[in-house]
Motif scaffolding. Structure first.
Motif, PDB file in Angstrom:
ATOM      1  N   ARG A   1       0.797  -1.231   0.000  1.00 35.57           N
ATOM      2  CA  ARG A   1       0.000   0.000   0.000  1.00 35.57           C
ATOM      3  C   ARG A   1       0.825   1.275   0.000  1.00 35.57           C
ATOM      4  NH1 ARG A   1      -5.016  -1.942   3.933  1.00 35.57           N
ATOM      5  NH2 ARG A   1      -5.949  -3.285   2.357  1.00 35.57           N
ATOM      6  N   ASP A   2       2.051   1.190   0.511  1.00 33.42           N
ATOM      7  CA  ASP A   2       2.851   2.404   0.672  1.00 33.42           C
ATOM      8  C   ASP A   2       4.124   2.402  -0.155  1.00 33.42           C
ATOM      9  OD1 ASP A   2       0.936   3.173   2.548  1.00 33.42           O
ATOM     10  OD2 ASP A   2       2.057   2.283   4.212  1.00 33.42           O
ATOM     11  N   GLY A   3       4.404   1.330  -0.879  1.00 36.14           N
ATOM     12  CA  GLY A   3       5.623   1.290  -1.678  1.00 36.14           C
ATOM     13  C   GLY A   3       6.876   1.050  -0.876  1.00 36.14           C
ATOM     14  N   PHE A   4       6.758   0.561   0.370  1.00 36.00           N
ATOM     15  CA  PHE A   4       7.918   0.230   1.173  1.00 36.00           C
ATOM     16  C   PHE A   4       8.635  -0.966   0.560  1.00 36.00           C
ATOM     17  CE2 PHE A   4       9.720  -2.368   4.637  1.00 36.00           C
ATOM     18  CZ  PHE A   4      10.624  -1.460   5.167  1.00 36.00           C
ATOM     19  N   GLY A   5       9.905  -1.106   0.864  1.00 36.85           N
ATOM     20  CA  GLY A   5      10.657  -2.245   0.360  1.00 36.85           C
ATOM     21  C   GLY A   5      11.475  -1.878  -0.858  1.00 36.85           C
ATOM     22  N   GLU A   6      12.214  -2.836  -1.359  1.00 35.86           N
ATOM     23  CA  GLU A   6      13.120  -2.592  -2.467  1.00 35.86           C
ATOM     24  C   GLU A   6      13.114  -3.797  -3.394  1.00 35.86           C
ATOM     25  OE1 GLU A   6      17.843  -1.536  -3.179  1.00 35.86           O
ATOM     26  OE2 GLU A   6      16.954  -1.416  -1.179  1.00 35.86           O
ATOM     27  N   PRO A   7      12.538  -3.638  -4.597  1.00 36.11           N
ATOM     28  CA  PRO A   7      12.541  -4.762  -5.526  1.00 36.11           C
ATOM     29  C   PRO A   7      13.950  -5.031  -6.046  1.00 36.11           C
ATOM     30  CG  PRO A   7      11.391  -2.863  -6.456  1.00 36.11           C
ATOM     31  CD  PRO A   7      11.853  -2.467  -5.108  1.00 36.11           C
ATOM     32  N   PRO A   8      14.160  -6.179  -6.655  1.00 34.27           N
ATOM     33  CA  PRO A   8      15.467  -6.470  -7.250  1.00 34.27           C
ATOM     34  C   PRO A   8      15.865  -5.393  -8.254  1.00 34.27           C
ATOM     35  CG  PRO A   8      14.125  -8.446  -7.194  1.00 34.27           C
ATOM     36  CD  PRO A   8      13.219  -7.309  -6.812  1.00 34.27           C
ATOM     37  N   ALA A   9      17.153  -5.127  -8.358  1.00 36.21           N
ATOM     38  CA  ALA A   9      17.648  -4.096  -9.268  1.00 36.21           C
ATOM     39  C   ALA A   9      17.144  -4.368 -10.683  1.00 36.21           C
ATOM     40  CB  ALA A   9      19.176  -4.075  -9.249  1.00 36.21           C
ATOM     41  N   GLY A  10      16.646  -3.301 -11.336  1.00 33.55           N
ATOM     42  CA  GLY A  10      16.138  -3.442 -12.688  1.00 33.55           C
ATOM     43  C   GLY A  10      14.711  -3.919 -12.776  1.00 33.55           C
ATOM     44  N   ARG A  11      14.088  -4.206 -11.625  1.00 29.57           N
ATOM     45  CA  ARG A  11      12.708  -4.690 -11.607  1.00 29.57           C
ATOM     46  C   ARG A  11      11.834  -3.678 -10.908  1.00 29.57           C
ATOM     47  NH1 ARG A  11      12.407 -10.195 -10.157  1.00 29.57           N
ATOM     48  NH2 ARG A  11      10.422  -9.722  -9.185  1.00 29.57           N
ATOM     49  N   ASP A  12      10.559  -3.619 -11.294  1.00 31.77           N
ATOM     50  CA  ASP A  12       9.623  -2.802 -10.539  1.00 31.77           C
ATOM     51  C   ASP A  12       8.629  -3.686  -9.815  1.00 31.77           C
ATOM     52  OD1 ASP A  12       8.119  -3.749 -12.603  1.00 31.77           O
ATOM     53  OD2 ASP A  12       7.418  -1.785 -13.300  1.00 31.77           O
ATOM     54  N   GLY A  13       8.955  -4.951  -9.646  1.00 32.30           N
ATOM     55  CA  GLY A  13       8.053  -5.874  -8.981  1.00 32.30           C
ATOM     56  C   GLY A  13       8.792  -6.738  -7.972  1.00 32.30           C
ATOM     57  N   LEU A  14       8.050  -7.209  -6.989  1.00 34.01           N
ATOM     58  CA  LEU A  14       8.600  -8.036  -5.921  1.00 34.01           C
ATOM     59  C   LEU A  14       7.582  -9.105  -5.563  1.00 34.01           C
ATOM     60  CD1 LEU A  14      10.945  -8.153  -3.715  1.00 34.01           C
ATOM     61  CD2 LEU A  14       9.372  -6.867  -2.275  1.00 34.01           C
ATOM     62  N   VAL A  15       7.964 -10.367  -5.623  1.00 37.62           N
ATOM     63  CA  VAL A  15       7.070 -11.418  -5.141  1.00 37.62           C
ATOM     64  C   VAL A  15       6.967 -11.273  -3.631  1.00 37.62           C
ATOM     65  CG1 VAL A  15       6.700 -13.904  -4.926  1.00 37.62           C
ATOM     66  CG2 VAL A  15       7.649 -12.966  -7.040  1.00 37.62           C
ATOM     67  N   PRO A  16       5.780 -11.217  -3.070  1.00 35.82           N
ATOM     68  CA  PRO A  16       5.610 -10.797  -1.674  1.00 35.82           C
ATOM     69  C   PRO A  16       5.796 -11.917  -0.652  1.00 35.82           C
ATOM     70  CG  PRO A  16       3.482 -11.143  -2.684  1.00 35.82           C
ATOM     71  CD  PRO A  16       4.498 -11.363  -3.766  1.00 35.82           C
ATOM     72  N   PHE A  17       5.794 -11.489   0.606  1.00 30.30           N
ATOM     73  CA  PHE A  17       5.695 -12.298   1.820  1.00 30.30           C
ATOM     74  C   PHE A  17       7.035 -12.897   2.251  1.00 30.30           C
ATOM     75  CE2 PHE A  17       1.352 -12.683  -0.043  1.00 30.30           C
ATOM     76  CZ  PHE A  17       0.728 -11.848   0.859  1.00 30.30           C
ATOM     77  N   HIS A  18       7.307 -12.720   3.534  1.00 32.21           N
ATOM     78  CA  HIS A  18       8.545 -13.219   4.119  1.00 32.21           C
ATOM     79  C   HIS A  18       8.315 -14.240   5.227  1.00 32.21           C
ATOM     80  CE1 HIS A  18       7.299  -9.707   6.490  1.00 32.21           C
ATOM     81  NE2 HIS A  18       7.881 -10.290   7.526  1.00 32.21           N
ATOM     82  N   GLU A  19       7.096 -14.357   5.733  1.00 27.69           N
ATOM     83  CA  GLU A  19       6.790 -15.372   6.752  1.00 27.69           C
ATOM     84  C   GLU A  19       6.311 -16.621   6.038  1.00 27.69           C
ATOM     85  OE1 GLU A  19       4.056 -13.887   9.652  1.00 27.69           O
ATOM     86  OE2 GLU A  19       5.159 -12.014   9.965  1.00 27.69           O
ATOM     87  N   SER A  20       7.084 -17.689   6.088  1.00 24.79           N
ATOM     88  CA  SER A  20       6.844 -18.843   5.219  1.00 24.79           C
ATOM     89  C   SER A  20       6.478 -20.089   6.010  1.00 24.79           C
ATOM     90  CB  SER A  20       8.103 -19.131   4.387  1.00 24.79           C
ATOM     91  OG  SER A  20       9.185 -19.493   5.233  1.00 24.79           O
TER      92      SER A  20
END
Length: 416
Positions: free
Chosen positions: A123-142
């Motif tokens: 919702r807020d654009g927090f985080g940092e996608p991989p260099a050269g990408r504007d997308g990030l596969v979500p979720f870190h609690e697995s």
């Protein structure tokens, strides 16, 4: 561009310099591509200046998309639900294939947990996608189940596992060099689903054995609580170390906040034999009952409490200040997100100095903390742990997990 033999583009993503992995993925972008119904495939050779997909499944690497034909599946949410964020909406496609690397643990994704960081990413654009990408596969609690593993990895098919979130920086810094990546000194660490690496929001993911943690199989779905439990396992380790330094023999603790982190902090405090007090403004719903079911005490006002140790889980500055005032050792585990100035009593500084009090911040967790968390969950009452998971959202409607409900404690997304 690689070829999987089915006439579709392959995505070749490097992990370590001498390793490569090939996956056939289709991921759907949030933003304009999503609203137009477009998807993309990516191809990436073993170089950082070419596009690709990051994460253990697709290589702990960096890259970006290459537009191509294809379809994807997202939830039935309206376009408005996706406005304003640059990150990938979902990874979920029937034709996902993985060319498995023999040196990695291959995992069937079962559940992911949702926390405030995930909400900020979407919702807020927090985080940092991989260099050269504007997308990030979500979720870190697995949470997942092993489907294949290297012969001497210590894992076998059927094992219940979680993946560690953070990866050490490449230099490495003095902390990362000894496996204490949670204390990374130069900020060049990477994190699954948060910073430069794709997350665990996949139905199939891979992870190096040294970044996988085996769980008691009897935990089942409750194992999804391991990552948040690892955060408070570290907090307690820090608290106990500070008590030894300050010659405090602790018997009581106050935990501020009765969200998942606070409740798990209370659990670990009770398991350590502490008299535990939990402070939260919520007066009804599941939280007070969960605290009392532990044998701990629930309070609406910290003025009612004094203790030896505080685990501060809210990030609310006045509450943290009062926790410091009322204890000998305070561990700050909450982030405020609010940078507006607030009035604070300067006398607390004098109390810290004259009382030899200790205050420390803590974030993330290392492998020892994950293992401590896994052990704590294995020893916990299963019915109590189940009470923490108050809502389960199917993958096709995963954005509903970001909508706050009055009685929410821990919300999870079902990847099945």
């Amino acid at each position: 561009m690689g070829d999987t033999g089915r006439g579709r583009a392959a995505l070749v993503v490097p992990g370590k310099p001498d390793q490569a992995r090939v996956v056939n993925l289709r991921i759907v972008q949030q933003s304009d591509n999503l609203r137009r119904g477009r998807a993309f495939d990516g191809a990436r050779p073993d170089h950082d200046d070419h596009p690709g997909l990051s994460g253990d499944l697709g290589g702990e690497s960096r890259g970006g998309p290459v537009d191509g034909p294809g379809g994807g599946r997202v939830g039935d949410r309206s376009d408005e639900a996706w406005e304003g964020g640059p990150f990938v909406g979902v990874l979920d496609h029937a034709d996902v294939e993985v060319v498995e690397r023999p040196d990695e643990v291959q995992v069937e994704g079962l559940l992911v947990g949702v926390c405030g960081t995930d909400v900020e990413i979407f919702r807020d654009g927090f985080g940092e996608p991989p260099a050269g990408r504007d997308g990030l596969v979500p979720f870190h609690e697995s949470l997942g189940r092993v489907v294949a593993a290297p012969a001497e990895s210590g894992f076998v098919p059927g094992d219940l596992v979680v993946g560690v979130v953070r990866r050490p920086d490449p230099e490495p810094c003095p902390a990362c060099a000894v496996g204490a990546w949670d204390f990374c000194r130069n900020g060049r660490y990477r994190e699954r689903g948060i910073k430069e690496l794709d997350g665990y929001g996949m139905q199939r993911w891979g992870v190096p054995p040294e970044f996988a943690v085996k769980l008691d199989p009897s935990l089942g779905d409750l194992g999804v609580l391991t990552e948040p439990a690892s955060v408070v396992a570290k907090a307690w380790t820090q608290a106990e170390a500070l008590c030894r330094r300050a010659h405090v023999v602790p018997a009581s603790a106050v935990v501020t906040g009765a969200g998942p982190i606070g409740l798990l902090a209370a659990l670990l405090g009770v398991q350590r034999g502490f008299e535990v007090h939990v402070v939260d403004r919520v007066a009804d719903g599941p939280k007070p009952d969960l605290v009392r079911a532990l044998g701990a005490h629930y309070h609406a006002d910290i003025a009612d409490v004094s203790a030896d140790v505080a685990i501060e889980c809210t990030g609310v500055a006045p509450l943290a200040w009062e926790a410091i005032r009322r204890t000998s050792v305070t561990v700050l585990a909450g982030l405020t997100g609010d940078h507006d100035p607030v009035p604070l009593d300067p006398a607390v500084f004098d109390e810290v100095v004259l009382g030899n009090k200790a205050v420390v911040g803590t974030v993330n967790a290392d492998l020892a903390d994950y293992r401590a968390a896994a052990d704590a969950l294995a020893r916990a009452d299963r019915s109590w742990l189940a009470g923490l998971i108050t809502r389960r959202v199917p993958l096709e409607r995963f954005t509903e997990a970001f909508d706050k409900h009055a009685d929410d404690v821990k919300v999870v997304v079902d990847l099945a």
